[in-house]
Scaffold this motif. Structure first.
Motif, PDB file in Angstrom:
ATOM      1  N   ARG A 224     -10.176  94.880  62.684  1.00  0.00           N
ATOM      2  CA  ARG A 224     -10.324  93.428  62.615  1.00  0.00           C
ATOM      3  C   ARG A 224      -9.021  92.826  62.114  1.00  0.00           C
TER       4      ARG A 224
ATOM      5  N   THR B 124      -7.396  88.855  60.914  1.00  0.00           N
ATOM      6  CA  THR B 124      -7.660  87.434  60.688  1.00  0.00           C
ATOM      7  C   THR B 124      -6.808  86.572  61.608  1.00  0.00           C
ATOM      8  N   TRP B 125      -7.105  85.278  61.612  1.00  0.00           N
ATOM      9  CA  TRP B 125      -6.451  84.385  62.559  1.00  0.00           C
ATOM     10  C   TRP B 125      -4.939  84.356  62.359  1.00  0.00           C
TER      11      TRP B 125
ATOM     12  N   SER C  40      -4.265  89.630  57.434  1.00  0.00           N
ATOM     13  CA  SER C  40      -5.191  90.609  56.878  1.00  0.00           C
ATOM     14  C   SER C  40      -5.806  91.417  58.005  1.00  0.00           C
TER      15      SER C  40
ATOM     16  N   ARG D 112     -21.493  88.071  60.236  1.00  0.00           N
ATOM     17  CA  ARG D 112     -20.386  87.535  61.030  1.00  0.00           C
ATOM     18  C   ARG D 112     -20.890  87.151  62.408  1.00  0.00           C
TER      19      ARG D 112
ATOM     20  N   THR E 217     -11.002  85.044  63.994  1.00  0.00           N
ATOM     21  CA  THR E 217     -10.811  86.446  63.634  1.00  0.00           C
ATOM     22  C   THR E 217     -11.130  87.286  64.863  1.00  0.00           C
TER      23      THR E 217
END
Length: 122
Positions: free
Chosen positions: A50, A52-53, A57, A107, A33
């Motif tokens: 942010r 996601t990979w 998202s 995180r 991420t």
């Protein structure tokens, strides 16, 4: 070892746009991420966006929602932050970070870049 290198910052006027890039070398970031932070002088570092990979998202700080867009190109090992309608309040040093997940509820950020300066004049 992974190196993250941000670029694309500069001095712009209010209302202008910039696109920041965060390029990785040494290892693929496709499983991480990716997160953009910023820090203005005298202020704490704050979350900006942010992704996601998979890129499926994204999330944004309320202060940039609707103006900034985070994206990634895993083939190029690069993450982007498109910043539109810039405001003087967006002035800060922008950092990208790679996160492999969580330790408990926190995180974990495995890698950080050195940052790129964005200055927005009124």
């Amino acid at each position: 070892q992974v190196q993250l290198v941000e670029s694309g910052g500069g001095l712009v006027q209010a209302g202008d746009s910039l696109r920041l890039s965060c390029a990785a070398s040494g290892r693929t970031l496709s499983s991480y991420t990716m997160v953009w932070f910023r820090q203005a002088p005298g202020k704490e570092r704050e979350f900006v966006a942010r992704i996601t990979w998979s890129g499926g998202s994204t999330s944004y700080a309320d202060s940039v929602k609707g103006r900034f867009t985070i994206s990634r190109d895993n083939a190029k090992n690069t993450v982007y932050l498109q910043m539109n309608s810039l405001r003087p309040g967006d002035t800060a040093r922008y950092y990208c970070a790679a996160s492999s997940g969580f330790s408990g509820s926190r995180r974990v950020y495995d890698y950080w870049g050195q940052g790129t300066q964005v200055t927005v004049s009124s």
